[in-house]
Write an enzyme that holds these catalytic residues in place. Structure first.
Site, PDB file in Angstrom:
ATOM      1  N   CYS A   1       0.863  -1.180   0.000  1.00  0.00           N
ATOM      2  CA  CYS A   1       0.000   0.000   0.000  1.00  0.00           C
ATOM      3  C   CYS A   1       0.898   1.227   0.000  1.00  0.00           C
ATOM      4  O   CYS A   1       1.689   1.416   0.939  1.00  0.00           O
ATOM      5  CB  CYS A   1      -0.870  -0.042   1.259  1.00  0.00           C
ATOM      6  SG  CYS A   1      -1.943   1.388   1.482  1.00  0.00           S
TER       7      CYS A   1
ATOM      8  N   CYS B   1      -0.845   3.799  -6.625  1.00  0.00           N
ATOM      9  CA  CYS B   1      -1.711   3.185  -5.608  1.00  0.00           C
ATOM     10  C   CYS B   1      -1.943   1.758  -6.073  1.00  0.00           C
ATOM     11  O   CYS B   1      -2.230   1.524  -7.257  1.00  0.00           O
ATOM     12  CB  CYS B   1      -3.033   3.938  -5.504  1.00  0.00           C
ATOM     13  SG  CYS B   1      -4.302   3.093  -4.547  1.00  0.00           S
TER      14      CYS B   1
HETATM   15  N1  DGL Z   1      -3.781   0.516  -2.013  1.00  0.00           N
HETATM   16  C1  DGL Z   1      -3.593   1.745  -1.286  1.00  0.00           C
HETATM   17  C2  DGL Z   1      -2.391   2.512  -1.871  1.00  0.00           C
HETATM   18  O1  DGL Z   1      -1.559   1.916  -2.543  1.00  0.00           O
HETATM   19  C3  DGL Z   1      -4.908   2.495  -1.254  1.00  0.00           C
HETATM   20  C4  DGL Z   1      -5.013   3.444  -0.147  1.00  0.00           C
HETATM   21  C5  DGL Z   1      -6.408   3.736   0.305  1.00  0.00           C
HETATM   22  O2  DGL Z   1      -6.971   2.920   1.019  1.00  0.00           O
HETATM   23  O3  DGL Z   1      -6.887   4.844   0.020  1.00  0.00           O
HETATM   24  O4  DGL Z   1      -2.214   3.688  -1.648  1.00  0.00           O
END
Ligand code: DGL
Length: 258
Positions: A75, A185
């Site tokens: 993440c 993301c």
């Molecule tokens: N998968 C997360 C990232 O890479 C998403 C973050 C979220 O929950 O907004 O930033």
């Protein structure tokens, strides 16, 4: 003492980290993976840093009740906010983070103009600003927040007319102006068809393959690769049983190869 048979834990605010899990499984098919998504609290990307840190710390504490030999923070948002604190707290655990593919973009598109899609928290973090500053002499980076996309991917509709229409509004002003787009993301690779419908054949960069190669290199060096057989254990903070179905659907979804 770490054991070869222990889990590689993969953590994300929700289902997005499955895009990293897929790359890890391809690099290291014999590993035992524990995927933990905090979908009950997703999205993280619109929250203040203190909340993102607290949620990440709580999730990692839970994950570490299992035998874990390495932790992948799959993440960008949690990495930007929490990876330094986690490394301080768990000094003998290899902890890997993920960051937007700024360095590869700077290397591949010198003097180019590169859009960076990400959550608000990632794009406003000091870690991201420092990363961009290190490479801004080679490329012009334009942060483009996309706050509504993570909830759509969480619902399994990253590739849908709704997602396309939302993205098209955001990306239209950049039409014909960019040399590449960084997917900053881990949820966004699951919206590639929607993104492609907006930007055509523009190169899309994501850091997950680099992360997977790096994890393999370090575990190999530490003699921690599992001889097999591989396994996958799903865990999610969401009580909704449908979540597991979405996770499995995303795991089976093909990702674009570079
Ligand atoms: N998968 C997360 C990232 O890479 C998403 C973050 C979220 O929950 O907004 O930033």
């Amino acid at each position: 003492m770490k054991n070869k048979h222990d889990y590689i834990a993969v953590f994300d605010s929700g289902v997005g980290g499955i895009s990293v899990l897929k790359r890890l499984m391809k690099q290291m098919p014999n590993e035992r993976y524990l995927y933990y998504g905090d979908s009950a609290n997703a999205p993280y990307g619109d929250r203040p840093e203190a909340e993102i840190l607290a949620l990440t710390e709580a999730a990692v504490k839970h994950i570490l009740t299992r035998p874990v030999k390495a932790l992948v923070i799959a993440c960008n948002t949690a990495t930007a906010v929490a990876v330094d604190t986690l490394r301080q707290a768990y000094k003998d655990l290899p902890i890997f983070g993920i960051e937007p593919a700024i360095k590869p973009a700077a290397e591949s598109y010198p003097a180019g103009k590169v859009g960076v899609l990400g959550t608000t928290a990632t794009l406003e973090s000091s870690r991201f600003r420092a990363l961009v500053a290190r490479h801004s002499d080679r490329c012009d980076f334009i942060p483009i927040p996309v706050p509504k996309l993570v909830p759509m991917v969480e619902q399994g509709i990253g590739n849908s007319r709704k997602a396309y229409k939302m993205l098209d509004k955001i990306l239209k002003p950049y039409k014909g102006q960019l040399d590449a787009l960084v997917l900053g993301c881990t949820h966004y690779p699951f919206a590639t068809a929607s993104i492609r419908a907006c930007v055509g054949s523009l190169p899309l960069l994501d850091g997950s393959i680099g992360t997977a190669v790096h994890v393999k290199r370090i575990l190999t060096k530490q003699g921690l690769l599992n001889p097999g057989p591989g396994a996958l254990l799903w865990e999610n903070s969401s009580p909704d049983p449908q979540h597991l179905e979405i996770c499995k659907m995303l795991l089976s979804q093909a990702l674009e190869e570079p």
